[in-house]
Design a protein around this motif. Structure first.
Motif, short mmCIF file in Angstrom:
data_model
loop_
_atom_site.label_atom_id
_atom_site.label_comp_id
_atom_site.label_asym_id
_atom_site.label_seq_id
_atom_site.Cartn_x
_atom_site.Cartn_y
_atom_site.Cartn_z
N ASN A 6 -32.24 -35.62 38.84
CA ASN A 6 -31.06 -34.90 39.34
C ASN A 6 -30.01 -34.68 38.25
O ASN A 6 -28.81 -34.84 38.48
CB ASN A 6 -30.45 -35.64 40.52
N MET A 7 -30.47 -34.28 37.08
CA MET A 7 -29.59 -34.07 35.93
C MET A 7 -29.45 -32.58 35.60
O MET A 7 -30.38 -31.80 35.79
CB MET A 7 -30.17 -34.76 34.70
N LEU A 8 -28.27 -32.21 35.10
CA LEU A 8 -28.09 -30.93 34.42
C LEU A 8 -27.77 -31.25 32.97
O LEU A 8 -26.76 -31.90 32.68
CB LEU A 8 -26.95 -30.11 35.02
N THR A 9 -28.64 -30.84 32.06
CA THR A 9 -28.42 -31.08 30.63
C THR A 9 -28.51 -29.75 29.90
O THR A 9 -29.52 -29.05 29.99
CB THR A 9 -29.47 -32.05 30.06
N LEU A 10 -27.45 -29.39 29.20
CA LEU A 10 -27.38 -28.12 28.48
C LEU A 10 -27.01 -28.39 27.04
O LEU A 10 -26.05 -29.10 26.75
CB LEU A 10 -26.35 -27.20 29.14
N SER A 11 -27.80 -27.83 26.13
CA SER A 11 -27.52 -27.95 24.70
C SER A 11 -27.43 -26.56 24.08
O SER A 11 -28.36 -25.77 24.21
CB SER A 11 -28.60 -28.77 23.99
N GLU A 12 -26.34 -26.31 23.42
CA GLU A 12 -26.12 -24.99 22.84
C GLU A 12 -26.72 -24.86 21.44
O GLU A 12 -27.18 -23.78 21.07
CB GLU A 12 -24.62 -24.71 22.79
N SER A 13 -26.73 -25.95 20.65
CA SER A 13 -27.08 -25.75 19.25
C SER A 13 -27.89 -26.88 18.62
O SER A 13 -28.26 -26.78 17.45
CB SER A 13 -25.80 -25.56 18.42
N ARG A 14 -28.18 -27.96 19.36
CA ARG A 14 -28.94 -29.05 18.74
C ARG A 14 -29.73 -29.79 19.81
O ARG A 14 -29.57 -29.57 21.01
CB ARG A 14 -28.00 -30.02 18.03
N LEU A 15 -30.60 -30.69 19.36
CA LEU A 15 -31.42 -31.48 20.27
C LEU A 15 -30.56 -32.50 21.01
O LEU A 15 -29.78 -33.23 20.41
CB LEU A 15 -32.52 -32.20 19.49
N VAL A 16 -30.73 -32.55 22.33
CA VAL A 16 -30.10 -33.57 23.16
C VAL A 16 -31.20 -34.31 23.91
O VAL A 16 -32.06 -33.69 24.54
CB VAL A 16 -29.11 -32.95 24.16
N ALA A 17 -31.19 -35.64 23.84
CA ALA A 17 -32.18 -36.47 24.53
C ALA A 17 -31.48 -37.32 25.58
O ALA A 17 -30.44 -37.92 25.32
CB ALA A 17 -32.91 -37.36 23.53
N THR A 18 -32.06 -37.37 26.78
CA THR A 18 -31.52 -38.21 27.85
C THR A 18 -32.62 -39.16 28.31
O THR A 18 -33.79 -38.79 28.40
CB THR A 18 -31.03 -37.36 29.04
N LEU A 19 -32.23 -40.39 28.65
CA LEU A 19 -33.20 -41.43 29.00
C LEU A 19 -32.66 -42.28 30.14
O LEU A 19 -31.56 -42.85 30.04
CB LEU A 19 -33.48 -42.31 27.78
N GLY A 20 -33.44 -42.36 31.23
CA GLY A 20 -33.11 -43.26 32.32
C GLY A 20 -31.81 -42.99 33.02
O GLY A 20 -31.12 -43.93 33.45
N LEU A 21 -31.44 -41.73 33.19
CA LEU A 21 -30.16 -41.37 33.79
C LEU A 21 -30.37 -40.65 35.12
O LEU A 21 -31.44 -40.08 35.38
CB LEU A 21 -29.37 -40.48 32.84
N ASP A 22 -29.32 -40.65 35.95
CA ASP A 22 -29.41 -40.01 37.27
C ASP A 22 -28.06 -39.40 37.64
O ASP A 22 -27.00 -39.98 37.38
CB ASP A 22 -29.81 -41.05 38.32
N ASP A 23 -28.12 -38.19 38.22
CA ASP A 23 -26.94 -37.54 38.79
C ASP A 23 -25.81 -37.32 37.78
O ASP A 23 -24.64 -37.50 38.11
CB ASP A 23 -26.40 -38.35 39.97
N LEU A 24 -26.17 -36.94 36.56
CA LEU A 24 -25.15 -36.66 35.55
C LEU A 24 -25.20 -35.21 35.10
O LEU A 24 -26.23 -34.54 35.21
CB LEU A 24 -25.33 -37.57 34.32
N ILE A 25 -24.08 -34.75 34.57
CA ILE A 25 -23.98 -33.46 33.89
C ILE A 25 -23.70 -33.73 32.42
O ILE A 25 -22.75 -34.44 32.09
CB ILE A 25 -22.85 -32.60 34.48
#
Length: 443
Positions: free
Chosen positions: A271-290
């Motif tokens: 249930n995540m929204l992850t947006l990256s405009e110009s570089r690599l973004v890594a998410t691990l073990g997260l819930d309900d975040l923007i």
């Protein structure tokens, strides 16, 4: 980066209804966004009938008023289809069908608003109560954003629809109702347009007069008071991208409820929204975040606080943070410049100049500049000398030397600029000649 599809939301707004229009649109935009708005419209081959610039935000009632008044100046009294440019609509056919259905009522002087059948108890939208039944119905009342329990009752009743903020009415009909209920707004809008100035393709509304206008929406100023308000339900997959959470809802989350835009790696997240405009973004073990990473700033927020992000912006403005008002990438009539890095006595920028365009002939009193051409062909005027530079060639501009950069090639010119000096603000500029009519340090 686009948020929903290959075109920007502004471009999509025009393209979805272009077949209905018998003339180009009247566009009302912020003065600060004039060049990006103009460029986005150019990219989809549309030149507005008028591009009106607001010197400050005053909500939708004044914006629609100046558009209607401008139509009168053009000798027209058209049906105005009012469309905010931050909406996503899945079914263009449904929207067009609704507009065609509403046209007769609008021609007869009704003020038509389009209501969206709610799919869930949304607390971020306003609601409209209308008479049950098909087709166009009288508006009974407008309701502000409710609590969750109240929104649930609205959805269960079937008598309420979301307030889309889209309207259809004759220009004269809207102005007549505005004159009846908020004549102060109409007077200031009329004078601000009458005393406007023309700048390139833009019409700059008079700042002193426009700033006197109360900030108020069409709903508050007219629709909640008039006896001519009617509503037509539409089922077109509508969403107001007014928050990051609404973007998540419209972006087709994957099996884990995640929406990833840009270069994103997500592992064991839900249930995540992850947006990256110009570089690599890594998410691990997260819930309900923007998580939104742009060249300007990084935002991390819980999804149930998505509507509260404006409080962060207000705090940034209060504290004087540049990020609240300035972007690293800035649009100009000749192209763009983008901040790469900066230090106490230097700034590095990437300048992109459109084919055939040129910067002004100018001089700086406090900084020198070093230009390195990386793509394209540049013509550089340095005092009275003219020189052509190609890729991998550079030139130094000392303090106090008149200079100009022009693109004489067929492709965008890309230049790395290194500024050095004790004072590096954008107002350190003296213009001698400009293709766009700017003077002094005007942007």
């Amino acid at each position: 980066m686009t948020l929903a599809g290959e075109h920007s939301l502004l471009q999509q707004t025009w393209l979805r209804i272009a077949e209905l229009a018998d003339r180009p649109p009247i566009v009302v935009a912020s003065e600060e966004h004039r060049f990006i708005v103009s460029e986005h419209l150019r990219q989809v081959n549309v030149t507005p009938s008028a591009l009106l610039l607001e010197p400050c935000g005053r909500n939708t009632a004044p914006a629609v008023a100046v558009a209607a008044l401008r139509a009168f100046e053009m000798g027209l009294d058209p049906l105005l289809l009012v469309l905010p440019s931050d909406h996503v609509i899945a079914s263009t056919d449904q929207l067009i069908a609704a507009v065609k259905l509403a046209a007769d009522a609008a021609e007869e002087g009704e003020l038509v608003t389009f209501g969206v059948k709610p799919t869930h108890p949304e607390t971020g939208y306003g609601y409209i109560k209308r008479r049950l039944g098909d087709g166009i119905q009288p508006v009974e009342r407008f309701v502000e954003k409710p609590s969750f329990s109240v929104a649930q009752d609205y959805v269960n009743s079937g008598g309420y629809v979301w307030n889309s903020g889209m309207f259809l009415f004759k220009a004269s009909a809207y102005l007549a109702e505005l004159r009846k209920y908020r004549p102060d707004i109409l007077v200031f809008c009329y004078e601000a347009l009458k005393q406007s100035s023309v700048d390139l393709d833009f019409i700059r509304l008079n700042r002193e007069l426009f700033e006197k206008i109360p900030a108020i929406s069409v709903d508050y100023a007219v629709m909640e008071k008039t006896a001519k308000a009617v509503v037509l339900d539409i089922d077109a997959g509508w969403s107001d991208i007014g928050s990051w959470d609404s973007l998540w809802e419209t972006s087709h989350p994957d099996a884990n409820g995640n929406v990833n835009i840009g270069e994103v790696i997500s592992k064991d997240c839900t249930n995540m929204l992850t947006l990256s405009e110009s570089r690599l973004v890594a998410t691990l073990g997260l819930d309900d975040l923007i998580v939104v990473d742009t060249v300007d700033a990084l935002l991390v927020a819980h999804r149930n606080r998505a509507q509260d992000i404006k409080q962060i912006v207000a705090d940034l403005k209060k504290c004087g943070h540049a990020e609240a008002t300035n972007h690293r990438k800035v649009y100009r009539p000749w192209g763009t410049y983008e901040l790469i890095t900066k230090g106490p006595k230097f700034i590095v920028k990437k300048i992109v100049v459109k084919p055939g365009a040129s910067l002004s002939m100018q001089m700086h009193q406090h900084r020198s500049e070093h230009w390195v051409v990386v793509v394209g062909t540049a013509q550089i005027t340095k005092d009275d000398a003219v020189q052509v530079l190609n890729a991998n060639e550079s030139l130094y501009i000392p303090v106090g030397v008149r200079h100009r950069l022009a693109n004489i090639g067929d492709c965008p010119l890309e230049v790395i600029e290194v500024q050095s000096g004790e004072y590096l603000e954008e107002d350190d500029i003296i213009r001698f000649d400009d293709d766009y009519g700017r003077v002094g340090d005007e942007v």
